[in-house]
Write a protein that holds these residues in place. Structure first.
Motif, PDB file in Angstrom:
ATOM      1  N   ASN A 292      -4.537  19.002  16.104  1.00 15.14           N
ATOM      2  CA  ASN A 292      -5.498  18.023  16.614  1.00 15.14           C
ATOM      3  C   ASN A 292      -5.619  16.796  15.720  1.00 15.14           C
ATOM      4  OD1 ASN A 292      -6.925  20.985  17.238  1.00 15.14           O
ATOM      5  ND2 ASN A 292      -6.788  19.597  18.995  1.00 15.14           N
ATOM      6  N   HIS A 293      -5.205  16.942  14.448  1.00 14.07           N
ATOM      7  CA  HIS A 293      -5.371  15.811  13.534  1.00 14.07           C
ATOM      8  C   HIS A 293      -4.471  14.639  13.897  1.00 14.07           C
ATOM      9  CE1 HIS A 293      -6.724  13.750  10.027  1.00 14.07           C
ATOM     10  NE2 HIS A 293      -5.530  13.693   9.490  1.00 14.07           N
TER      11      HIS A 293
ATOM     12  N   GLN B 212      -5.373  10.679  13.581  1.00 13.37           N
ATOM     13  CA  GLN B 212      -4.564   9.733  12.811  1.00 13.37           C
ATOM     14  C   GLN B 212      -4.160   8.526  13.648  1.00 13.37           C
ATOM     15  OE1 GLN B 212      -1.585  12.597  11.283  1.00 13.37           O
ATOM     16  NE2 GLN B 212      -2.095  11.779   9.257  1.00 13.37           N
ATOM     17  N   ARG B 213      -3.840   8.759  14.911  1.00 10.96           N
ATOM     18  CA  ARG B 213      -3.475   7.628  15.780  1.00 10.96           C
ATOM     19  C   ARG B 213      -4.652   6.672  15.925  1.00 10.96           C
ATOM     20  NH1 ARG B 213      -0.666  11.770  18.573  1.00 10.96           N
ATOM     21  NH2 ARG B 213      -2.365  12.049  20.070  1.00 10.96           N
TER      22      ARG B 213
ATOM     23  N   ALA C 238      -5.580   2.047  12.961  1.00 11.47           N
ATOM     24  CA  ALA C 238      -6.158   0.701  12.928  1.00 11.47           C
ATOM     25  C   ALA C 238      -7.437   0.657  12.098  1.00 11.47           C
ATOM     26  CB  ALA C 238      -6.442   0.222  14.354  1.00 11.47           C
ATOM     27  N   HIS C 239      -7.757   1.773  11.414  1.00  7.24           N
ATOM     28  CA  HIS C 239      -8.957   1.867  10.568  1.00  7.24           C
ATOM     29  C   HIS C 239      -8.612   2.696   9.337  1.00  7.24           C
ATOM     30  CE1 HIS C 239     -11.225   0.253  13.955  1.00  7.24           C
ATOM     31  NE2 HIS C 239     -10.590   1.129  14.720  1.00  7.24           N
ATOM     32  N   LYS C 240      -7.654   2.208   8.562  1.00  6.43           N
ATOM     33  CA  LYS C 240      -7.063   3.012   7.499  1.00  6.43           C
ATOM     34  C   LYS C 240      -8.040   3.355   6.384  1.00  6.43           C
ATOM     35  CE  LYS C 240      -2.286   1.587   8.300  1.00  6.43           C
ATOM     36  NZ  LYS C 240      -1.902   2.898   8.877  1.00  6.43           N
ATOM     37  N   ASP C 241      -9.091   2.565   6.216  1.00  4.99           N
ATOM     38  CA  ASP C 241     -10.087   2.922   5.207  1.00  4.99           C
ATOM     39  C   ASP C 241     -10.676   4.295   5.492  1.00  4.99           C
ATOM     40  OD1 ASP C 241     -10.667   0.395   3.411  1.00  4.99           O
ATOM     41  OD2 ASP C 241     -10.373  -0.323   5.460  1.00  4.99           O
ATOM     42  N   PHE C 242     -10.878   4.617   6.774  1.00  2.00           N
ATOM     43  CA  PHE C 242     -11.465   5.907   7.121  1.00  2.00           C
ATOM     44  C   PHE C 242     -10.461   7.047   6.984  1.00  2.00           C
ATOM     45  CE2 PHE C 242     -14.857   3.310   8.697  1.00  2.00           C
ATOM     46  CZ  PHE C 242     -15.978   4.093   8.505  1.00  2.00           C
ATOM     47  N   GLU C 243      -9.192   6.772   7.235  1.00  7.48           N
ATOM     48  CA  GLU C 243      -8.183   7.809   6.991  1.00  7.48           C
ATOM     49  C   GLU C 243      -8.105   8.124   5.500  1.00  7.48           C
ATOM     50  OE1 GLU C 243      -3.528   8.878   8.014  1.00  7.48           O
ATOM     51  OE2 GLU C 243      -4.274   6.852   8.353  1.00  7.48           O
ATOM     52  N   TRP C 244      -8.113   7.082   4.658  1.00  3.52           N
ATOM     53  CA  TRP C 244      -8.121   7.276   3.208  1.00  3.52           C
ATOM     54  C   TRP C 244      -9.367   8.033   2.765  1.00  3.52           C
ATOM     55  CZ3 TRP C 244     -11.782   5.668  -0.303  1.00  3.52           C
ATOM     56  CH2 TRP C 244     -11.452   5.821  -1.659  1.00  3.52           C
ATOM     57  N   LEU C 245     -10.520   7.640   3.303  1.00  2.00           N
ATOM     58  CA  LEU C 245     -11.782   8.287   2.949  1.00  2.00           C
ATOM     59  C   LEU C 245     -11.751   9.768   3.292  1.00  2.00           C
ATOM     60  CD1 LEU C 245     -14.679   7.580   1.898  1.00  2.00           C
ATOM     61  CD2 LEU C 245     -15.342   7.338   4.292  1.00  2.00           C
ATOM     62  N   SER C 246     -11.190  10.091   4.449  1.00  2.00           N
ATOM     63  CA  SER C 246     -11.132  11.485   4.884  1.00  2.00           C
ATOM     64  C   SER C 246     -10.271  12.324   3.950  1.00  2.00           C
ATOM     65  CB  SER C 246     -10.593  11.554   6.314  1.00  2.00           C
ATOM     66  OG  SER C 246     -10.513  12.887   6.753  1.00  2.00           O
ATOM     67  N   GLU C 247      -9.056  11.873   3.660  1.00  2.00           N
ATOM     68  CA  GLU C 247      -8.129  12.695   2.880  1.00  2.00           C
ATOM     69  C   GLU C 247      -8.465  12.680   1.387  1.00  2.00           C
ATOM     70  OE1 GLU C 247      -4.037  11.973   3.714  1.00  2.00           O
ATOM     71  OE2 GLU C 247      -4.264  12.299   5.876  1.00  2.00           O
ATOM     72  N   GLU C 248      -8.797  11.526   0.849  1.00  2.00           N
ATOM     73  CA  GLU C 248      -9.001  11.404  -0.593  1.00  2.00           C
ATOM     74  C   GLU C 248     -10.384  11.869  -1.030  1.00  2.00           C
ATOM     75  OE1 GLU C 248      -7.792  10.483  -4.439  1.00  2.00           O
ATOM     76  OE2 GLU C 248      -6.556   9.901  -2.733  1.00  2.00           O
ATOM     77  N   ILE C 249     -11.405  11.532  -0.242  1.00  2.00           N
ATOM     78  CA  ILE C 249     -12.783  11.783  -0.667  1.00  2.00           C
ATOM     79  C   ILE C 249     -13.413  12.959   0.090  1.00  2.00           C
ATOM     80  CG2 ILE C 249     -15.069  10.780  -0.983  1.00  2.00           C
ATOM     81  CD1 ILE C 249     -12.845   9.546  -2.751  1.00  2.00           C
TER      82      ILE C 249
END
Length: 240
Positions: free
Chosen positions: A137-138, A142-143, A147-158
């Motif tokens: 489902n992820h 990701q798709r 267009a909102h890469k800050d939130f993808e980074w926030l999810s995985e890193e933080i």
């Protein structure tokens, strides 16, 4: 006419109801209070965290300083993880309220994330836990977040790297109890569905997840909240 503010006696009665209804026989006796702490804090009454703590340490098995320090590490870690779901102020207030009733000899001065660092190892650990919860489902998430890469980074890193993939104090089921309770108390349909599905995917039975949801609803009623948007575990079972 506004509803009266709940009393300490009301809170203690609610905590006892949760303990009675929670599936401790399957999941263990040390998990119901994680749900209670997180839900009461998320629901806008972090002051009752102190009453939950005092209620717990009145028990014979938590009479020693060593046992109480172990308990506070679990409560504190639940509140640290809750920051990733509801932000800082409510968990911080719960910590302050617990600190007001702690005895000096029972305080625990350990620091669980003293050696944490960002980077590849952190991202890998976060992604591994995220993949257990979301699986295939992820890809759809990701798709959307392309267009909102800050939130993808926030999810995985933080969210997952710093907070949720650290199971040194709370295990995976404890962690999903924190996330599910914190999200459900906000009456969020989509994210509640994700984590009803997630807790099923890490091995908690459908029957037990339904009982967990009923416990969260007990806290919501205590807090004067209506969880009108959230699905039930039966609604997402086909996705598990």
């Amino acid at each position: 006419m506004a509803n009266p503010e709940p009393s300490v006696e009301d809170a203690l009665a609610m905590f006892r109801s949760i303990e009675e209804h929670f599936p401790s026989g399957s999941l263990g006796n040390d998990k119901w209070y994680i749900l209670a702490l997180v839900a009461i804090t998320s629901g806008g009454h972090p002051e009752f965290a102190a009453n939950l703590y005092s209620h717990l340490i009145s028990r014979p098995d938590l009479a020693s300083t060593h046992a109480r320090q172990g308990l506070i590490r679990r409560l504190r870690e639940a509140l640290v993880k809750l920051v990733s779901v509801v932000g800082v102020p409510k968990p911080l207030e719960a910590v302050f309220c617990i600190a007001e009733v702690e005895k000096e000899e029972d305080k625990d001065y350990s620091f669980s994330r003293e050696t944490w660092s960002s980077g590849e190892a952190n991202r890998v650990r976060g992604r591994q836990w995220l993949d257990q919860i979301y699986r295939a489902n992820h890809a759809a998430t990701q798709r959307t977040l392309a267009a909102h890469k800050d939130f993808e980074w926030l999810s995985e890193e933080i969210t997952y790297g710093l907070y949720l993939s650290d199971h040194s104090i709370l295990d995976g089921v404890d962690t999903e109890l924190v996330v599910l309770s914190g999200i459900m108390m906000q009456n969020l349909r989509r994210e509640t569905g994700w984590h009803l599905r997630g807790i099923r995917r890490i091995g908690v039975s459908q029957e037990n997840v339904e009982r967990i949801q009923q416990c969260i609803e007990l806290v919501a009623a205590f807090c004067g909240l209506s969880l009108t948007k959230v699905p039930r575990v039966a609604d997402i079972e086909h996705e598990v």
